[in-house]
Design a protein around this motif. Sequence first.
Motif, PDB file in Angstrom:
ATOM      1  N   LEU A 119     -32.796 -43.107 -86.022  1.00  0.00           N
ATOM      2  CA  LEU A 119     -33.206 -42.774 -84.628  1.00  0.00           C
ATOM      3  C   LEU A 119     -32.228 -43.527 -83.639  1.00  0.00           C
ATOM      4  O   LEU A 119     -31.867 -42.901 -82.495  1.00  0.00           O
ATOM      5  CB  LEU A 119     -34.648 -43.282 -84.573  1.00  0.00           C
ATOM      6  CG  LEU A 119     -35.161 -42.693 -82.912  1.00  0.00           C
ATOM      7  CD1 LEU A 119     -35.222 -41.562 -82.855  1.00  0.00           C
ATOM      8  CD2 LEU A 119     -36.427 -43.482 -82.862  1.00  0.00           C
ATOM      9  N   GLN A 120     -31.626 -44.689 -83.964  1.00  0.00           N
ATOM     10  CA  GLN A 120     -30.835 -45.293 -83.033  1.00  0.00           C
ATOM     11  C   GLN A 120     -29.402 -44.434 -82.883  1.00  0.00           C
ATOM     12  O   GLN A 120     -28.651 -44.350 -81.907  1.00  0.00           O
ATOM     13  CB  GLN A 120     -30.317 -46.680 -83.526  1.00  0.00           C
ATOM     14  CG  GLN A 120     -29.574 -47.365 -82.850  1.00  0.00           C
ATOM     15  CD  GLN A 120     -29.960 -48.102 -81.518  1.00  0.00           C
ATOM     16  OE1 GLN A 120     -31.063 -47.702 -80.896  1.00  0.00           O
ATOM     17  NE2 GLN A 120     -29.661 -49.172 -81.046  1.00  0.00           N
ATOM     18  N   LEU A 158     -32.708 -52.480 -78.249  1.00  0.00           N
ATOM     19  CA  LEU A 158     -31.802 -53.394 -78.149  1.00  0.00           C
ATOM     20  C   LEU A 158     -32.158 -54.482 -79.016  1.00  0.00           C
ATOM     21  O   LEU A 158     -31.166 -55.423 -79.294  1.00  0.00           O
ATOM     22  CB  LEU A 158     -32.292 -53.928 -76.825  1.00  0.00           C
ATOM     23  CG  LEU A 158     -31.827 -53.221 -75.584  1.00  0.00           C
ATOM     24  CD1 LEU A 158     -32.141 -54.102 -74.257  1.00  0.00           C
ATOM     25  CD2 LEU A 158     -30.366 -53.167 -75.609  1.00  0.00           C
ATOM     26  N   ALA A 159     -33.167 -54.457 -79.903  1.00  0.00           N
ATOM     27  CA  ALA A 159     -33.423 -55.451 -81.094  1.00  0.00           C
ATOM     28  C   ALA A 159     -34.464 -54.999 -82.043  1.00  0.00           C
ATOM     29  O   ALA A 159     -35.179 -54.218 -81.799  1.00  0.00           O
ATOM     30  CB  ALA A 159     -33.889 -56.592 -80.121  1.00  0.00           C
ATOM     31  N   PHE A 160     -34.460 -55.925 -83.068  1.00  0.00           N
ATOM     32  CA  PHE A 160     -35.403 -55.492 -84.133  1.00  0.00           C
ATOM     33  C   PHE A 160     -36.165 -56.972 -84.403  1.00  0.00           C
ATOM     34  O   PHE A 160     -35.481 -58.268 -84.707  1.00  0.00           O
ATOM     35  CB  PHE A 160     -34.570 -55.205 -85.579  1.00  0.00           C
ATOM     36  CG  PHE A 160     -35.506 -54.858 -86.601  1.00  0.00           C
ATOM     37  CD1 PHE A 160     -36.433 -53.703 -86.644  1.00  0.00           C
ATOM     38  CD2 PHE A 160     -35.417 -55.747 -87.632  1.00  0.00           C
ATOM     39  CE1 PHE A 160     -37.273 -53.723 -87.647  1.00  0.00           C
ATOM     40  CE2 PHE A 160     -36.268 -55.836 -88.724  1.00  0.00           C
ATOM     41  CZ  PHE A 160     -37.095 -54.821 -88.790  1.00  0.00           C
ATOM     42  N   ILE A 161     -37.419 -56.858 -84.740  1.00  0.00           N
ATOM     43  CA  ILE A 161     -38.146 -58.054 -84.854  1.00  0.00           C
ATOM     44  C   ILE A 161     -39.049 -57.480 -86.228  1.00  0.00           C
ATOM     45  O   ILE A 161     -39.767 -56.766 -86.079  1.00  0.00           O
ATOM     46  CB  ILE A 161     -39.066 -58.469 -83.838  1.00  0.00           C
ATOM     47  CG1 ILE A 161     -38.158 -58.597 -82.564  1.00  0.00           C
ATOM     48  CG2 ILE A 161     -39.663 -59.620 -83.944  1.00  0.00           C
ATOM     49  CD1 ILE A 161     -38.637 -57.673 -81.421  1.00  0.00           C
ATOM     50  N   GLN A 201     -35.147 -59.319 -70.977  1.00  0.00           N
ATOM     51  CA  GLN A 201     -35.464 -58.361 -71.918  1.00  0.00           C
ATOM     52  C   GLN A 201     -34.073 -57.556 -72.139  1.00  0.00           C
ATOM     53  O   GLN A 201     -34.126 -56.850 -73.284  1.00  0.00           O
ATOM     54  CB  GLN A 201     -36.578 -57.485 -71.205  1.00  0.00           C
ATOM     55  CG  GLN A 201     -36.898 -56.506 -72.119  1.00  0.00           C
ATOM     56  CD  GLN A 201     -37.405 -57.335 -73.596  1.00  0.00           C
ATOM     57  OE1 GLN A 201     -37.950 -58.319 -73.706  1.00  0.00           O
ATOM     58  NE2 GLN A 201     -37.189 -56.560 -74.737  1.00  0.00           N
ATOM     59  N   LYS A 202     -33.122 -57.600 -71.410  1.00  0.00           N
ATOM     60  CA  LYS A 202     -32.018 -56.583 -71.793  1.00  0.00           C
ATOM     61  C   LYS A 202     -30.856 -57.679 -72.255  1.00  0.00           C
ATOM     62  O   LYS A 202     -29.914 -56.980 -72.482  1.00  0.00           O
ATOM     63  CB  LYS A 202     -31.224 -56.133 -70.407  1.00  0.00           C
ATOM     64  CG  LYS A 202     -32.442 -55.033 -69.721  1.00  0.00           C
ATOM     65  CD  LYS A 202     -31.897 -54.237 -68.837  1.00  0.00           C
ATOM     66  CE  LYS A 202     -32.858 -52.975 -68.302  1.00  0.00           C
ATOM     67  NZ  LYS A 202     -32.937 -52.761 -66.868  1.00  0.00           N
ATOM     68  N   TYR A 203     -31.237 -58.707 -72.755  1.00  0.00           N
ATOM     69  CA  TYR A 203     -30.498 -59.714 -73.467  1.00  0.00           C
ATOM     70  C   TYR A 203     -29.118 -59.931 -72.838  1.00  0.00           C
ATOM     71  O   TYR A 203     -28.134 -60.140 -72.994  1.00  0.00           O
ATOM     72  CB  TYR A 203     -29.794 -58.966 -74.936  1.00  0.00           C
ATOM     73  CG  TYR A 203     -30.935 -59.058 -75.892  1.00  0.00           C
ATOM     74  CD1 TYR A 203     -30.812 -60.051 -76.787  1.00  0.00           C
ATOM     75  CD2 TYR A 203     -32.163 -58.143 -75.829  1.00  0.00           C
ATOM     76  CE1 TYR A 203     -32.063 -60.213 -77.753  1.00  0.00           C
ATOM     77  CE2 TYR A 203     -33.073 -58.296 -76.892  1.00  0.00           C
ATOM     78  CZ  TYR A 203     -33.131 -59.518 -77.957  1.00  0.00           C
ATOM     79  OH  TYR A 203     -34.097 -59.592 -78.606  1.00  0.00           O
ATOM     80  N   GLU A 204     -29.254 -59.849 -71.088  1.00  0.00           N
ATOM     81  CA  GLU A 204     -28.220 -60.651 -70.397  1.00  0.00           C
ATOM     82  C   GLU A 204     -28.688 -62.090 -70.195  1.00  0.00           C
ATOM     83  O   GLU A 204     -29.955 -62.531 -70.265  1.00  0.00           O
ATOM     84  CB  GLU A 204     -28.434 -59.759 -69.063  1.00  0.00           C
ATOM     85  CG  GLU A 204     -28.059 -58.251 -69.438  1.00  0.00           C
ATOM     86  CD  GLU A 204     -28.929 -57.472 -68.039  1.00  0.00           C
ATOM     87  OE1 GLU A 204     -28.322 -56.228 -68.027  1.00  0.00           O
ATOM     88  OE2 GLU A 204     -29.715 -57.968 -67.326  1.00  0.00           O
ATOM     89  N   LYS A 205     -27.686 -62.909 -69.972  1.00  0.00           N
ATOM     90  CA  LYS A 205     -27.746 -64.359 -69.525  1.00  0.00           C
ATOM     91  C   LYS A 205     -28.567 -64.549 -68.276  1.00  0.00           C
ATOM     92  O   LYS A 205     -28.279 -63.993 -67.240  1.00  0.00           O
ATOM     93  CB  LYS A 205     -26.650 -64.978 -69.423  1.00  0.00           C
ATOM     94  CG  LYS A 205     -26.568 -66.404 -69.752  1.00  0.00           C
ATOM     95  CD  LYS A 205     -25.114 -67.005 -69.972  1.00  0.00           C
ATOM     96  CE  LYS A 205     -24.889 -68.472 -70.348  1.00  0.00           C
ATOM     97  NZ  LYS A 205     -26.050 -69.360 -70.053  1.00  0.00           N
ATOM     98  N   GLU A 206     -29.640 -65.541 -68.450  1.00  0.00           N
ATOM     99  CA  GLU A 206     -30.381 -65.708 -67.210  1.00  0.00           C
ATOM    100  C   GLU A 206     -30.049 -67.465 -66.943  1.00  0.00           C
ATOM    101  O   GLU A 206     -29.717 -68.064 -67.956  1.00  0.00           O
ATOM    102  CB  GLU A 206     -31.909 -65.739 -67.385  1.00  0.00           C
ATOM    103  CG  GLU A 206     -32.340 -64.073 -67.545  1.00  0.00           C
ATOM    104  CD  GLU A 206     -32.813 -63.830 -66.188  1.00  0.00           C
ATOM    105  OE1 GLU A 206     -33.619 -64.300 -65.555  1.00  0.00           O
ATOM    106  OE2 GLU A 206     -32.710 -62.582 -65.751  1.00  0.00           O
ATOM    107  N   VAL A 213     -27.958 -52.121 -84.510  1.00  0.00           N
ATOM    108  CA  VAL A 213     -28.789 -52.423 -83.746  1.00  0.00           C
ATOM    109  C   VAL A 213     -28.129 -54.132 -83.365  1.00  0.00           C
ATOM    110  O   VAL A 213     -28.002 -54.698 -84.374  1.00  0.00           O
ATOM    111  CB  VAL A 213     -30.194 -52.754 -84.295  1.00  0.00           C
ATOM    112  CG1 VAL A 213     -31.095 -53.513 -83.347  1.00  0.00           C
ATOM    113  CG2 VAL A 213     -30.848 -51.310 -84.564  1.00  0.00           C
ATOM    114  N   ALA A 214     -28.123 -54.451 -82.223  1.00  0.00           N
ATOM    115  CA  ALA A 214     -27.360 -55.473 -82.112  1.00  0.00           C
ATOM    116  C   ALA A 214     -28.076 -56.812 -82.056  1.00  0.00           C
ATOM    117  O   ALA A 214     -27.312 -57.877 -82.781  1.00  0.00           O
ATOM    118  CB  ALA A 214     -26.787 -55.710 -80.488  1.00  0.00           C
TER     119      ALA A 214
END
Length: 366
Positions: A235-236, A247-250, A355-360, A289-290
């Motif tokens: 699907l990706q 963006l992620a897999f858990i 949530q977008k895997y950007e640095k906060e 998937v990153a």
Amino acid sequence: MILSDLYKKSLDLAPLSDEEALMLYEQAPLPALMHVANELRQRHVPGGGVSWQVDRNVNITNVCISGCKFCTFHCGLHSPQAYTTTPEEYAQKVEELFAKGGRQLLLQGGLHPKYGIDFYEALFRMLKRKHPSLLLHALGPPEVAHIARLGNLSYRQTLERLVAAGLDSLPGAGAEILDDRVRRRISPAKPGAQAWLDVMREAHRMGLATSATMMFGHIETRAERIKHLRLIRDLQREKPQGAPGFLAFICWPAQLDNVASTMLRGLEKVSAEEYIRTVAISRIVLNNVANIQASWLTVGKAVAQLCLWAGANDFGSIMIEENVVSSAGASHAFDRHSITAAIREAGYEPWLRNQKYEKEETPPEN
Ligand code: SF4
């Protein structure tokens, strides 16, 4: 093929067939599997950082018609335990979230027989009006499919209306195992595997960021876990170029300590080795998937730390409130100090993400 050929194929980021992936999953020595997965982690997310997040899980309602056999959280519409979170309760929970430096609500609930699209539009609009900076990571494919069915809407129409009302990203909840043999037995009234995939396909076409999950260690076979991973990988591959997609897999082991179902009670628990192998094979099969997350909430600190050397690059979030897996038996907890200490102890540098895997920026203490 022999194992060394499969290691090479994996490291070349070539898609493994189900048979090849199953052979690696079942036969590769754990250190070799971890090594390959760790190398791949460095390809996808280079460096010595491990991300974490602050978010708050709020359950919209515990009323659900799905009747999943592994779920100890839901109840019927007329049950004395039935609740729907009130606007006042949301206000208090968002205030606590902001005070701890979080900006995202993970909003989940059940398949409520009476809550259709109008209810969720009103809820999201109310939250965004009161808290304009709040991010809503909300619902999941089964809930979207349920809302679509109640309103006689397409998945696309449903998602468009939810996004217009304030939905920011779609969690991959309710995937369990994407195989209808399994789903019919553990989640008989839940939308099937195809519905999960179809909702996610639409979300990706619309440019929504999503995640994918797998709850395993119940009645599925290892081959069905591999099929689940392959469906997510395929699907990706379909997502439009430039769209965030998954963006992620858990993945996490089913928490079955308190379940009523005799089919599930007393099943052998997923061992630490099995969990680490599963994280590693997920990193290997999901070559597109990153981010791979270790589920400390369900497996605890030590096993989650080992997963950081088996393909995982994310430690999840300090969830200020979590009720669904906790009510089924998960009992681990972290605050910001202990999660960053655990990441450092495992040999990595923690960094706070959104949530977008950007640095906060890490918020000041209060
Ligand atoms: S897991 Fe979710 S969909 Fe299944 S019964 Fe519980 S609340 Fe409902």
